[in-house]
Motif scaffolding. Structure first.
Motif, short mmCIF file in Angstrom:
data_model
loop_
_atom_site.label_atom_id
_atom_site.label_comp_id
_atom_site.label_asym_id
_atom_site.label_seq_id
_atom_site.Cartn_x
_atom_site.Cartn_y
_atom_site.Cartn_z
N VAL A 175 0.82 -1.22 0.00
CA VAL A 175 0.00 0.00 0.00
C VAL A 175 0.86 1.27 0.00
CG1 VAL A 175 -0.25 0.23 2.50
CG2 VAL A 175 -2.09 1.04 0.98
N TYR A 176 2.14 1.15 0.32
CA TYR A 176 3.01 2.34 0.28
C TYR A 176 2.97 3.03 -1.08
CZ TYR A 176 6.63 0.72 -2.87
OH TYR A 176 7.30 0.34 -4.00
N VAL A 177 2.67 2.28 -2.17
CA VAL A 177 2.67 2.89 -3.51
C VAL A 177 1.59 3.96 -3.64
CG1 VAL A 177 3.65 0.85 -4.63
CG2 VAL A 177 1.16 1.15 -4.58
N LYS A 178 0.61 3.98 -2.74
CA LYS A 178 -0.38 5.05 -2.77
C LYS A 178 0.27 6.41 -2.49
CE LYS A 178 -4.12 4.19 -3.48
NZ LYS A 178 -4.82 3.92 -4.76
N MET A 179 1.46 6.38 -1.89
CA MET A 179 2.20 7.61 -1.68
C MET A 179 2.57 8.24 -3.02
SD MET A 179 3.08 9.28 1.04
CE MET A 179 3.17 10.99 0.52
N GLN A 180 2.81 7.42 -4.02
CA GLN A 180 3.10 7.95 -5.34
C GLN A 180 1.87 8.67 -5.92
OE1 GLN A 180 4.60 4.68 -7.70
NE2 GLN A 180 6.29 4.27 -6.29
N ASP A 181 0.68 8.11 -5.65
CA ASP A 181 -0.55 8.76 -6.10
C ASP A 181 -0.75 10.10 -5.38
OD1 ASP A 181 -1.05 6.58 -7.72
OD2 ASP A 181 -2.40 5.61 -6.29
N VAL A 182 -0.43 10.12 -4.09
CA VAL A 182 -0.53 11.37 -3.32
C VAL A 182 0.35 12.45 -3.94
CG1 VAL A 182 0.07 12.45 -1.12
CG2 VAL A 182 -1.18 10.28 -1.14
N ILE A 183 1.59 12.08 -4.24
CA ILE A 183 2.54 13.06 -4.79
C ILE A 183 2.11 13.52 -6.18
CG2 ILE A 183 4.93 13.35 -5.57
CD1 ILE A 183 5.68 11.38 -3.24
N SER A 184 1.60 12.59 -6.96
CA SER A 184 1.12 12.94 -8.30
C SER A 184 -0.04 13.93 -8.22
CB SER A 184 0.69 11.68 -9.04
OG SER A 184 0.20 11.98 -10.33
N LYS A 185 -1.01 13.64 -7.33
CA LYS A 185 -2.16 14.54 -7.17
C LYS A 185 -1.71 15.91 -6.68
CE LYS A 185 -5.98 11.90 -7.75
NZ LYS A 185 -7.16 12.27 -8.57
N ALA A 186 -0.83 15.94 -5.71
CA ALA A 186 -0.41 17.20 -5.11
C ALA A 186 0.42 18.05 -6.07
CB ALA A 186 0.38 16.93 -3.83
N SER A 187 1.19 17.40 -6.93
CA SER A 187 2.03 18.13 -7.88
C SER A 187 1.33 18.45 -9.19
CB SER A 187 3.30 17.32 -8.18
OG SER A 187 2.97 16.12 -8.87
N ASN A 188 0.16 17.82 -9.38
CA ASN A 188 -0.59 17.97 -10.64
C ASN A 188 0.24 17.52 -11.84
OD1 ASN A 188 -3.02 18.60 -11.96
ND2 ASN A 188 -2.28 20.63 -12.55
N GLN A 189 1.06 16.49 -11.61
CA GLN A 189 1.87 15.89 -12.66
C GLN A 189 1.79 14.38 -12.54
OE1 GLN A 189 5.91 17.46 -13.28
NE2 GLN A 189 5.44 19.13 -11.87
N THR A 190 2.16 13.68 -13.60
CA THR A 190 2.28 12.23 -13.47
C THR A 190 3.43 11.92 -12.52
OG1 THR A 190 3.84 11.96 -15.31
CG2 THR A 190 1.46 11.92 -15.84
N TRP A 191 3.36 10.76 -11.89
CA TRP A 191 4.44 10.34 -11.01
C TRP A 191 5.77 10.34 -11.76
CZ3 TRP A 191 6.47 9.61 -6.42
CH2 TRP A 191 7.55 8.72 -6.26
N ASN A 192 5.80 9.76 -12.96
CA ASN A 192 7.05 9.67 -13.71
C ASN A 192 7.63 11.05 -14.01
OD1 ASN A 192 6.73 6.94 -13.71
ND2 ASN A 192 6.46 6.72 -15.91
N ALA A 193 6.76 11.99 -14.44
CA ALA A 193 7.24 13.32 -14.81
C ALA A 193 7.81 14.04 -13.59
CB ALA A 193 6.11 14.13 -15.43
N TYR A 194 7.11 13.97 -12.46
CA TYR A 194 7.59 14.67 -11.27
C TYR A 194 8.87 14.02 -10.73
CZ TYR A 194 7.31 17.52 -7.06
OH TYR A 194 7.57 18.43 -6.06
N PHE A 195 8.91 12.70 -10.74
CA PHE A 195 10.11 11.98 -10.30
C PHE A 195 11.31 12.37 -11.16
CE2 PHE A 195 13.03 8.43 -10.89
CZ PHE A 195 13.41 8.17 -9.58
#
Length: 358
Positions: free
Chosen positions: A186-206
């Motif tokens: 379930v830790y991967v939901k942290m990636q969804d949190v960061i994506s939502k908060a940054s308004n970017q895809t996880w890959n792009a923000y990473f």
């Protein structure tokens, strides 16, 4: 699977409470940390003789690694590659990408720190503030107990016996958040949190915030309900070097030192050997995946007590040892039996490393 981990714990770690002296390195005077160029294969080296290490023990170490199905290995001393330790074997090369497995959890932890530093998230805020309610199948009042910090510390309280799926139907309540430690995807939901908060895809923000600023290669791919990173061995070393340098790359602060200090310190009162998705050595007790048992002694008794590590399935290893100025990378197949990251291989490997650095 639970029986498997109990056997591993008893057979492989039964001696972990025994004390073990680790070798002291005869270090030169403090010097600035070396960072390799971002867009070049150039990477300065330091010789074993300069470090005063036991050169006769290098070949036995490399032979052991090859025997144990390793693919890539290298050691950094204060950022420089220790000459002769960078080795590729069993069909691997310097340019081959290899999966990090759960060692990549520390990438997610670091990204959480970056997002918090930039004011996009607060790790003590509940996950539903970012993802909305209904992201689990837990009762609403229980779901709302789960914070981002719970995801980073494996204390969500969600059922870890239902597989790795992270859709709502797979995420069931077992205990209140913060009261139970369980290794859970379930830790991967942290990636969804960061994506939502940054308004970017996880890959792009990473890529923009971590991969590119430190010159890493590699990409994320989906495998068995998880987002897994793959890169070259040197790129894993770049990440380890940035962590060793307290979040800096050259003069640029990638993630705050304050966050990394928290991430590499015991994060809750259940598993003393766990930070924010980092494993911590030298603690009085530890827990392992797939069991609620507590085991006495240090996680890897042959390794330095201040070491912290990113550990991935089938023996992907990233060790950071501040007191010894070391970052050590091992990629490859499982050394022996398949495992979630920690295995008897860690103890034997560190005995070989100690023989070299003595």
């Amino acid at each position: 699977m639970k029986t498997f981990w109990l056997c591993i714990a008893i057979l492989c770690f039964g001696l972990s409470s025994c004390s073990s002296e680790t070798a002291e390195i005869e270090q030169p005077q403090d010097e600035a940390i070396y960072f390799p160029p971002l867009t070049s294969e150039t990477w300065e080296m330091v010789s074993i003789s300069e470090l005063g290490w036991n050169a006769s023990q290098l070949q036995p170490l490399l032979e052991y690694l090859a025997l144990k199905h390793s693919k890539g290995f290298l050691m950094l001393y204060n950022g420089k590659i220790v000459e002769g330790t960078e080795s590729y074997m069993n069909g691997h090369s310097a340019n081959t990408l290899w999966y990090w497995a759960s060692a990549g959890k520390t990438l997610t932890s670091t990204m959480a720190g970056i997002a918090q530093d930039k004011g996009l998230i607060k790790i003590n805020t509940k996950v539903s503030d970012y993802l909305g309610t209904g992201w689990t199948s837990a009762p609403l009042e229980k779901e709302n107990l789960i914070t981002c910090k719970n995801l980073l510390t494996m204390t969500s309280g969600l059922d870890d016996g239902l597989g790795d799926g992270v859709l709502a139907e797979n995420l069931h309540y077992t205990a209140d958040a913060g009261t139970r430690w369980a290794y859970h995807n379930v830790y991967v939901k942290m990636q969804d949190v960061i994506s939502k908060a940054s308004n970017q895809t996880w890959n792009a923000y990473f890529n923009s915030q971590l991969r590119d600023p430190i010159g890493m290669d590699g990409n994320w791919f989906t495998f068995e309900n998880s987002n897994v990173y793959a890169s070259t061995t040197r790129s894993m070393a770049r990440f380890g070097l940035m962590i060793y340098a307290k979040g800096k790359w050259g003069n640029t602060q990638i993630v705050s030192e304050n966050f990394l200090t928290q991430a590499t310190t015991t994060s809750q009162n259940i598993n003393e050997a766990y930070g924010y998705l980092w494993w911590l050595n030298g603690k009085p007790t530890y827990h392992l995946p797939q069991t609620q048992l507590e085991f006495p002694g240090s996680l890897i008794p042959t390794a330095p007590s201040d070491m912290y590590a990113a550990l991935g399935k089938n023996d992907q290893k990233l060790y950071v040892v501040p007191s010894k100025k070391l970052v050590i990378i091992r990629m490859g197949e499982a050394a022996d039996a398949q495992n979630f990251g920690l295995s008897d291989f860690d103890k034997v490997l560190w005995s070989k490393i100690n023989a070299l650095i003595n």
